[in-house]
Design a protein around this motif. Structure first.
Motif, PDB file in Angstrom:
ATOM      1  N   LEU A 129      -7.254   1.895   7.847  1.00 35.25           N
ATOM      2  CA  LEU A 129      -6.511   1.124   6.897  1.00 35.25           C
ATOM      3  C   LEU A 129      -5.200   1.907   6.443  1.00 35.25           C
ATOM      4  CD1 LEU A 129      -6.157  -1.185   4.859  1.00 35.25           C
ATOM      5  CD2 LEU A 129      -7.299   0.214   3.130  1.00 35.25           C
ATOM      6  N   VAL A 130      -4.007   1.145   6.610  1.00 39.14           N
ATOM      7  CA  VAL A 130      -2.709   1.737   6.502  1.00 39.14           C
ATOM      8  C   VAL A 130      -1.670   1.056   5.517  1.00 39.14           C
ATOM      9  CG1 VAL A 130      -0.462   2.073   7.696  1.00 39.14           C
ATOM     10  CG2 VAL A 130      -2.664   2.211   9.194  1.00 39.14           C
ATOM     11  N   GLU A 131      -1.393   1.594   4.601  1.00 41.76           N
ATOM     12  CA  GLU A 131      -0.577   1.113   3.278  1.00 41.76           C
ATOM     13  C   GLU A 131       0.681   1.890   3.105  1.00 41.76           C
ATOM     14  OE1 GLU A 131       0.610  -0.570   0.030  1.00 41.76           O
ATOM     15  OE2 GLU A 131      -1.034  -1.345   1.221  1.00 41.76           O
ATOM     16  N   ALA A 132       1.704   1.010   2.867  1.00 40.93           N
ATOM     17  CA  ALA A 132       2.677   1.795   2.643  1.00 40.93           C
ATOM     18  C   ALA A 132       2.930   2.377   1.439  1.00 40.93           C
ATOM     19  CB  ALA A 132       4.144   0.787   2.921  1.00 40.93           C
ATOM     20  N   GLY A 133       2.153   1.761   0.158  1.00 43.82           N
ATOM     21  CA  GLY A 133       2.358   2.254  -1.118  1.00 43.82           C
ATOM     22  C   GLY A 133       1.667   3.418  -1.489  1.00 43.82           C
ATOM     23  N   GLU A 134       1.438   3.918  -2.491  1.00 45.14           N
ATOM     24  CA  GLU A 134       0.687   4.836  -3.235  1.00 45.14           C
ATOM     25  C   GLU A 134      -0.874   4.412  -3.463  1.00 45.14           C
ATOM     26  OE1 GLU A 134       2.835   7.615  -5.903  1.00 45.14           O
ATOM     27  OE2 GLU A 134       4.412   6.045  -5.779  1.00 45.14           O
ATOM     28  N   PRO A 135      -1.669   5.414  -3.755  1.00 43.88           N
ATOM     29  CA  PRO A 135      -3.008   4.776  -4.083  1.00 43.88           C
ATOM     30  C   PRO A 135      -3.035   4.092  -5.340  1.00 43.88           C
ATOM     31  CG  PRO A 135      -3.065   7.109  -3.334  1.00 43.88           C
ATOM     32  CD  PRO A 135      -1.684   6.897  -3.386  1.00 43.88           C
ATOM     33  N   GLY A 136      -2.433   4.652  -6.286  1.00 45.91           N
ATOM     34  CA  GLY A 136      -2.237   3.650  -7.561  1.00 45.91           C
ATOM     35  C   GLY A 136      -3.647   4.022  -8.477  1.00 45.91           C
ATOM     36  N   PHE A 137      -4.346   4.832  -8.110  1.00 48.54           N
ATOM     37  CA  PHE A 137      -5.656   5.262  -8.934  1.00 48.54           C
ATOM     38  C   PHE A 137      -5.225   5.571 -10.248  1.00 48.54           C
ATOM     39  CE2 PHE A 137      -7.692   6.331  -4.346  1.00 48.54           C
ATOM     40  CZ  PHE A 137      -7.852   5.120  -4.083  1.00 48.54           C
ATOM     41  N   GLY A 138      -5.987   5.332 -11.394  1.00 49.72           N
ATOM     42  CA  GLY A 138      -5.886   5.747 -12.753  1.00 49.72           C
ATOM     43  C   GLY A 138      -4.543   5.821 -13.197  1.00 49.72           C
ATOM     44  N   ILE A 139      -3.878   4.666 -12.817  1.00 49.27           N
ATOM     45  CA  ILE A 139      -2.584   4.429 -13.454  1.00 49.27           C
ATOM     46  C   ILE A 139      -2.639   3.579 -14.659  1.00 49.27           C
ATOM     47  CG2 ILE A 139      -0.011   3.726 -13.206  1.00 49.27           C
ATOM     48  CD1 ILE A 139      -1.145   6.286 -11.587  1.00 49.27           C
ATOM     49  N   ALA A 140      -2.199   4.045 -15.812  1.00 51.39           N
ATOM     50  CA  ALA A 140      -2.641   3.323 -17.199  1.00 51.39           C
ATOM     51  C   ALA A 140      -1.823   1.927 -17.275  1.00 51.39           C
ATOM     52  CB  ALA A 140      -2.236   4.154 -18.302  1.00 51.39           C
ATOM     53  N   GLU A 141      -0.637   1.838 -16.554  1.00 52.32           N
ATOM     54  CA  GLU A 141      -0.048   0.590 -16.733  1.00 52.32           C
ATOM     55  C   GLU A 141      -0.441  -0.346 -15.713  1.00 52.32           C
ATOM     56  OE1 GLU A 141       2.964   3.558 -14.493  1.00 52.32           O
ATOM     57  OE2 GLU A 141       1.624   3.756 -16.136  1.00 52.32           O
ATOM     58  N   ILE A 142      -1.014   0.261 -14.512  1.00 55.02           N
ATOM     59  CA  ILE A 142      -1.867  -0.699 -13.675  1.00 55.02           C
ATOM     60  C   ILE A 142      -3.206  -1.266 -14.261  1.00 55.02           C
ATOM     61  CG2 ILE A 142      -2.883  -0.951 -11.584  1.00 55.02           C
ATOM     62  CD1 ILE A 142      -0.702   0.794 -10.131  1.00 55.02           C
ATOM     63  N   GLU A 143      -3.763  -0.314 -14.920  1.00 56.09           N
ATOM     64  CA  GLU A 143      -5.236  -0.555 -15.496  1.00 56.09           C
ATOM     65  C   GLU A 143      -5.288  -1.511 -16.701  1.00 56.09           C
ATOM     66  OE1 GLU A 143      -8.418   0.384 -14.204  1.00 56.09           O
ATOM     67  OE2 GLU A 143      -7.378   1.605 -12.436  1.00 56.09           O
ATOM     68  N   ASP A 144      -4.301  -1.411 -17.499  1.00 64.33           N
ATOM     69  CA  ASP A 144      -4.136  -2.121 -18.754  1.00 64.33           C
ATOM     70  C   ASP A 144      -3.477  -3.540 -18.346  1.00 64.33           C
ATOM     71  OD1 ASP A 144      -3.464  -3.134 -21.335  1.00 64.33           O
ATOM     72  OD2 ASP A 144      -2.670  -1.505 -21.939  1.00 64.33           O
ATOM     73  N   PRO A 145      -4.641  -4.860 -18.550  1.00 65.71           N
ATOM     74  CA  PRO A 145      -4.049  -6.087 -18.605  1.00 65.71           C
ATOM     75  C   PRO A 145      -2.763  -6.466 -19.160  1.00 65.71           C
ATOM     76  CG  PRO A 145      -6.406  -5.828 -18.799  1.00 65.71           C
ATOM     77  CD  PRO A 145      -5.749  -4.638 -19.084  1.00 65.71           C
TER      78      PRO A 145
END
Length: 522
Positions: free
Chosen positions: A45-61
Motif C-alpha cells: 500500500l503506497v500513500e503519499a501522506g503521513e500516517p495521521g495516527f493519534g492526531i487530535a484534530e483528526i480524531e475529534d469530529p
C-alpha cells in the motif's frame, strides 16, 4: 476505542509484490483489507501522506473544518470562472492514511437507488442499486443493526447523534412545517425528508477508513504500508501495467506488481498519474510533451461535483453552547420541483458561521450566528481536469464548471429560498433572530448573485476516469482500464454520473466491489 494510537510497522521495501495499491483512501483500503483477509498474496500500500495516527484534530469530529488547507490536505483549488464571480474555491483532499475519510465531515450517505440505476443505464452493467446494495451493507456496522437496507458487523462504524444540537433539532422540527417529511434513516427505503445524519463517529471520535479497514491488519506479515511516498508514474510493458515508479526518501524507486496494480489516488491524482504515464488523450499528452503509450480520450474529462452555497447565516437569540457531533447532526433532502423522480437539493445545519469568503466580505456576521448550508445534489454541469505541466508536482487546472447548466443555478436558488423559509418556521422561533446573510428576502435575480458569491463545494469531485463502454470511458464494468492488463481503478474517478449524496459511502462500495472482482480471479 483505545487511546493508544497504532504503530506502523517498519518493513523493508521489496522489489516486487503480488498487488500494489496506490492511495490509502475510501476506495483503496477495502481492496487492501479484502486481499489480506481473502488471499495468500503480498500487498504493498503506497500513500503519499503521513500516517495521521493519534492526531487530535483528526480524531475529534468537531475539528474537521480546519483540516482542509493544512498539513493533511493536498491544497487543490477549483479554477475561478465568472459563473462564481471569480472566486477561488478550495477543494480539500485528504493526505493521510484514510484519504479524505481522515478529514471529511464523516457523513455516511448513499443517496437514492436511482443514482446507481443511472450508472447501469450509462453502460455500467452490474451496477444497479440491486447490484451494489450488498456491498454497501458489507462495509457497514450500523448502530441500528442489520436489515434489508442496512449492514452490521462491517468495518465502518455508523452512528447517529446521541444528543442533537438545538440548531439540528430545529431543522428536524421545522421541516415538517414546510411539508417535508421527517424520516428515521436517509439510507433506508426513502431518502426524501429530514433526518438525523449517519456519521462515521464512534465513542465521540472519527472512524475513518483507516480505523475500520487498515488498523486491524497493520501487523499482518503480507502487508507493507509505505507512507510519505509520492507515485510519479506507472510502468507499462507490452500492454500490461507491471508496477509503479514512486519516491522513497526523495529517490525514484520502481516496484513491480506480479498480479495487479490498483490505482486509488482519487479524482484528481488518478488521472494525473495516468497522464504522467502516457495514458490519456493523445492531444493532451502532446501538449504536455509526454510520449503517448495508450490512448484513452476520457482521462481527465467528465469531472462533476456538487455546488454548495455557504451559507444562509442567521443571527441567534441564544448562545449556541458546545459544538456537538461534526458541527451539524441532521440533514434535509427534498425536490426543487414537485415532478422530479427523486430529491435533488440538500441542506444541513452548522453550529456557527460557515459562510464562504465571498459572503463574509459583503455581510456583517458579527455576534452569535448559526448557518444553514444549501446546495444541489443532482447537478448536471460537467467539467474537466488538465495538467499544466509534466511535473508530477505541477499545478492542475481543475474546473467543475459550476452553474454551466442554467438549471443547476435555478435549483440551487430554490434551495436557498427553502432554507430561508425553514429558518422562519416556529421550530426556529427560540433561536432565529433575523438573517445576517442574505440580509433578508431577495428577488430571484439577487439570489442568483448570492449563490454565485457564496458558491463553495460539498467536496464530492468524481468522474475523471469514468466507467462505461463509450469512447470516453476509461474503465470497464469490472473497473479494469480499457485496453490494458494488470491495471484497475477503485476510487471516485470511475463514477460515471455523480450520485445525490456524500461520496465516502459510494467510493467505499466501489472499493468493496473492486476487491470482489480481484478475489473472483484468484
Amino acid at each position: 476505542m483505545t487511546d493508544i494510537p497504532p504503530i506502523l510497522p517498519n518493513r523493508a521495501l521489496q522489489k516486487a509484490y503480488d498487488y500494489i495499491v496506490i492511495g490509502a483512501g475510501s476506495g483503496g483500503l477495502p481492496v487492501v483489507r479484502r486481499l489480506i483477509d481473502g488471499t495468500d498474496a503480498t500487498v504493498l500500500l503506497v500513500e503519499a501522506g503521513e500516517p495521521g495516527f493519534g492526531i487530535a484534530e483528526i480524531e475529534d469530529p468537531r475539528q474537521w473544518v480546519p483540516l482542509g488547507r493544512g498539513r493533511w490536505d493536498w491544497g487543490y483549488d477549483y479554477t475561478p470562472t465568472p459563473r462564481v464571480n471569480g472566486h477561488t474555491i478550495g477543494i480539500p483532499r485528504g493526505k493521510a492514511l484514510g484519504g479524505s475519510s481522515a478529514i471529511n465531515a464523516m457523513m455516511w450517505y448513499r443517496g437514492h437507488p436511482n443514482d446507481y440505476n443511472a450508472w447501469q443505464a450509462a453502460g455500467c452493467n452490474g451496477w444497479s442499486f440491486r447490484d451494489v446494495l450488498p456491498f454497501f451493507k458489507k462495509a457497514e456496522d450500523w448502530e441500528g443493526g442489520e436489515s434489508f437496507w442496512r449492514g452490521a458487523g462491517g468495518p465502518l462504524k455508523i452512528t447517529t447523534s446521541k444528543k442533537l444540537h438545538p440548531v439540528a433539532q430545529a431543522m428536524l422540527d421545522g421541516a415538517a412545517d414546510l411539508g417535508i417529511p421527517v424520516i428515521a434513516d436517509p439510507n433506508g427505503e426513502s431518502n426524501e425528508g429530514a433526518c438525523p445524519s449517519n456519521l462515521n463517529i464512534a465513542d465521540g471520535r472519527r472512524w475513518s477508513s483507516a480505523h475500520g479497514y487498515l488498523y486491524p491488519i497493520l501487523d499482518h506479515p503480507r502487508l507493507t504500508v509505505l507512507t510519505g511516498s509520492q507515485a510519479i508514474g506507472l510502468t507499462l510493458e507490452r500492454g500490461r501495467c507491471t508496477g509503479l515508479r514512486h519516491l522513497v526518501n526523495g529517490t525514484v524507486v520502481e516496484t513491480r506488481a506480479t498480479t495487479q496494480v490498483v490505482l486509488s489516488a482519487g479524482t484528481f491524482d488518478t488521472p494525473r498519474l495516468l497522464m504522467l504515464s502516457g495514458i490519456g488523450d493523445p492531444a493532451e499528452l502532446k501538449r504536455l510533451g509526454i510520449p503517448l503509450v495508450h490512448a484513452l480520450k476520457g482521462v481527465g474529462r467528465n469531472l462533476q461535483d456538487h455546488p454548495l452555497v455557504q451559507a444562509v447565516v442567521c443571527r441567534s437569540k441564544l448562545p449556541l453552547g458546545e459544538v456537538l457531533d461534526n458541527g451539524g447532526g441532521t440533514m434535509m433532502n427534498w425536490k426543487s420541483q414537485a415532478g422530479l423522480a427523486q430529491p435533488d437539493v440538500h441542506s444541513f445545519p452548522v453550529q456557527g458561521n460557515s459562510a464562504a469568503p465571498g459572503l463574509r466580505a459583503l455581510h456583517d456576521m458579527s455576534g452569535t450566528v448559526f448557518s444553514l448550508g444549501a446546495g444541489l445534489m443532482h447537478s448536471k454541469s460537467i467539467g474537466d481536469l488538465r495538467l499544466l505541466s509534466a511535473d508530477p508536482f505541477g499545478p492542475l487546472d481543475i474546473q467543475p464548471n459550476y452553474f454551466a447548466e442554467p438549471s443547476d443555478l435555478e435549483a440551487t436558488v430554490g434551495a436557498i429560498e427553502t432554507v430561508m423559509a425553514l429558518a422562519e418556521t416556529p421550530a426556529f422561533s427560540t433561536l432565529f433572530d433575523g438573517f445576517a446573510a442574505p440580509k433578508g428576502r431577495l428577488s430571484r435575480a439577487a439570489l442568483r448573485e448570492f449563490a454565485r458569491n457564496g458558491c463553495s463545494t460539498f467536496f464530492h469531485p468524481v468522474g475523471t476516469a469514468k466507467m462505461g463502454r463509450d469512447d470516453m470511458a476509461v474503465v470497464d464494468s469490472r473497473l479494469a482500464v480499457h485496453g490494458l492488463d494488470g491495471l484497475m481503478i477503485a476510487d471516485a474517478s470511475v463514477i460515471p454520473v455523480i450520485p445525490t449524496c456524500n461520496t465516502h459511502a459510494p467510493v467505499t462500495m466501489i472499493g468493496e466491489r473492486a476487491a470482489a472482482f480481484l478475489l473472483e480471479a484468484v
